[in-house]
Design an enzyme around this catalytic site. Structure first.
Site, PDB file in Angstrom:
ATOM      1  N   GLU A   4      -0.041  -6.888  22.335  1.00 31.17           N
ATOM      2  CA  GLU A   4       0.644  -5.725  22.905  1.00 31.17           C
ATOM      3  C   GLU A   4      -0.317  -4.928  23.800  1.00 31.17           C
ATOM      4  O   GLU A   4      -1.519  -4.936  23.539  1.00 31.17           O
ATOM      5  CB  GLU A   4       1.227  -4.836  21.789  1.00 31.17           C
TER       6      GLU A   4
ATOM      7  N   GLY B 227       0.854  -1.194   0.000  1.00 34.75           N
ATOM      8  CA  GLY B 227       0.000   0.000   0.000  1.00 34.75           C
ATOM      9  C   GLY B 227       0.883   1.236   0.000  1.00 34.75           C
ATOM     10  O   GLY B 227       2.042   1.197  -0.431  1.00 34.75           O
TER      11      GLY B 227
ATOM     12  N   HIS C  17       5.524   0.200  19.375  1.00 33.51           N
ATOM     13  CA  HIS C  17       4.497   0.673  18.420  1.00 33.51           C
ATOM     14  C   HIS C  17       4.617   2.196  18.210  1.00 33.51           C
ATOM     15  O   HIS C  17       3.682   2.952  18.506  1.00 33.51           O
ATOM     16  CB  HIS C  17       3.090   0.296  18.911  1.00 33.51           C
TER      17      HIS C  17
ATOM     18  N   ARG D 113       1.140  -4.954  12.146  1.00 32.29           N
ATOM     19  CA  ARG D 113       0.318  -5.223  13.326  1.00 32.29           C
ATOM     20  C   ARG D 113       0.805  -6.514  13.966  1.00 32.29           C
ATOM     21  O   ARG D 113       1.262  -7.432  13.276  1.00 32.29           O
ATOM     22  CB  ARG D 113      -1.150  -5.423  12.930  1.00 32.29           C
TER      23      ARG D 113
HETATM   24  C1  DGY Z   1      -1.595   3.276  12.715  1.00 32.09           C
HETATM   25  O1  DGY Z   1      -1.831   4.423  12.335  1.00 32.09           O
HETATM   26  O2  DGY Z   1      -2.244   2.312  12.329  1.00 32.09           O
HETATM   27  C2  DGY Z   1      -0.488   3.117  13.685  1.00 32.09           C
HETATM   28  O3  DGY Z   1      -0.111   1.787  13.808  1.00 32.09           O
HETATM   29  C3  DGY Z   1      -0.903   3.671  15.040  1.00 32.09           C
HETATM   30  O4  DGY Z   1      -1.872   2.835  15.575  1.00 32.09           O
END
Ligand code: DGY
Length: 330
Positions: free
Chosen positions: A270, A157, A288, A241
């Protein structure tokens, strides 16, 4: 009597964003910033027509049924695996996320994590801080080459393409990718990336970066079987993720040196991290933070607020995930 619609900001955000929302709505905040349990979230959402969420708040059919006044949920994140979008559409609730504003920042971080992992930066820093550096050696913390190597990207993406551009144009890397759908020729040329099968990607990448969305289909997309197909000299970077990688299987592969190193910004369950990952030296772990620059986090919060104001004000959001709701709640 107060006629203004009521909204909830589920986690702490920048004060000026709260002030801007207060110009339009009655705003309840969570200044302690402790994530709500599902029951607490339902309780806080009573009487609210909108909410600003982060990845910590799950929006599903049970919550939607328990919060009949809720019309719009604006995630301060581009990822939205905390949303059950079909359930939101069925309930007539609009969902929005924050694409674009974090693309380049997140790609920068993906590259930083790749570099730190390949060049063993945190591992060698820990060694130095522990007072273990008493002489220089030719092979001390010798890592993997980055420039001119093969960069594999799973999930192509906006962020995947931004990482590809950095690799191809900045580091002279041979970029290969796999994605649900192949990019058009112009986009492939812009990031000098070549489409390959997932097996080819696993087998050929010197550095594999994961940037795909989490879903039931991508759960454990990188598990023991996939790790076994990678080069033992390869590095793996996950900025997508938790749950896309089987963290337990990864810890085993790292400990047994069947994979040279990994860089992880996201984890299954997490903020808990699999204890076996904490025990292996050849992994770089970050909490994260891929989109965490002040400028970008502000832009994400601003976009989420703009979505809320636009949808509740004129019925149209800027970055909706389920535009054209058949039966919007009114
Ligand atoms: C997102 O924007 O998806 C980042 O991982 C923050 O959650």
């Amino acid at each position: 009597m107060n006629q203004r619609p009521a909204i909830l900001i589920a986690r702490a955000v920048f004060p000026d964003v709260v002030a801007r929302l207060r110009e339009h709505f009655e705003v309840e905040t969570n200044d302690e910033d402790a994530p709500f349990t599902p029951a607490q979230l339902i309780e806080r959402l009573q009487g609210k027509v909108g909410v600003l969420t982060t990845g910590s708040e799950r929006i599903d059919a049970a919550l939607l049924a328990a919060c009949p006044q809720l019309k719009v949920v604006c995630n301060i994140a581009v990822g939205y695996n905390n949303f059950d979008v079909p359930a939101m559409t069925a309930a007539g609730v609009l969902a929005t996320n924050t694409p674009d504003v974090l693309t380049e920042t997140t790609a920068d971080f993906g590259f930083a994590l790749l570099m730190a992992t390949a060049r063993r930066i945190t591992e060698s820093e820990h060694f130095l801080r522990a007072g273990q550096w008493n002489r220089w050696a030719l092979d001390m913390f010798a890592g993997a080459e980055v420039h001119g190597s093969t960069l594999g990207i799973l999930g192509m993406g906006r962020i995947g393409q931004a990482i590809a551009r950095r690799g191809a144009h900045g580091f002279g890397m041979n970029v290969i990718y796999h994605n649900r759908s192949r990019l058009d020729a112009e986009s492939e040329a812009a990031c000098r990336a070549r489409y390959v099968s997932k097996v080819e990607l696993l087998q050929q990448a010197d550095h594999l970066v994961l940037v795909l969305p989490y879903s039931t289909e991508s759960h454990h997309a990188i598990g023991a079987a996939e790790l076994a197909q990678m080069k033992p000299t390869a590095t793996l970077v996950n900025i997508a993720r938790g749950g896309i990688v089987d963290d337990a299987a990864l810890a085993v592969a790292l400990r047994e040196k069947r994979l040279a190193a990994a860089g992880l910004d996201v984890f299954e369950g997490e903020p808990c991290v699999h204890p076996d990952l904490l025990d292996v030296p050849n992994v770089v772990l970050t909490p994260h933070i891929a989109s965490a620059t002040l400028k970008t986090r502000r832009a994400m919060a601003d976009l989420a607020a703009d979505n809320l104001i636009a949808y509740l004000g004129r019925g149209e959001a800027l970055t909706p995930l389920n535009a054209g709701l058949p039966n919007p709640r009114c």
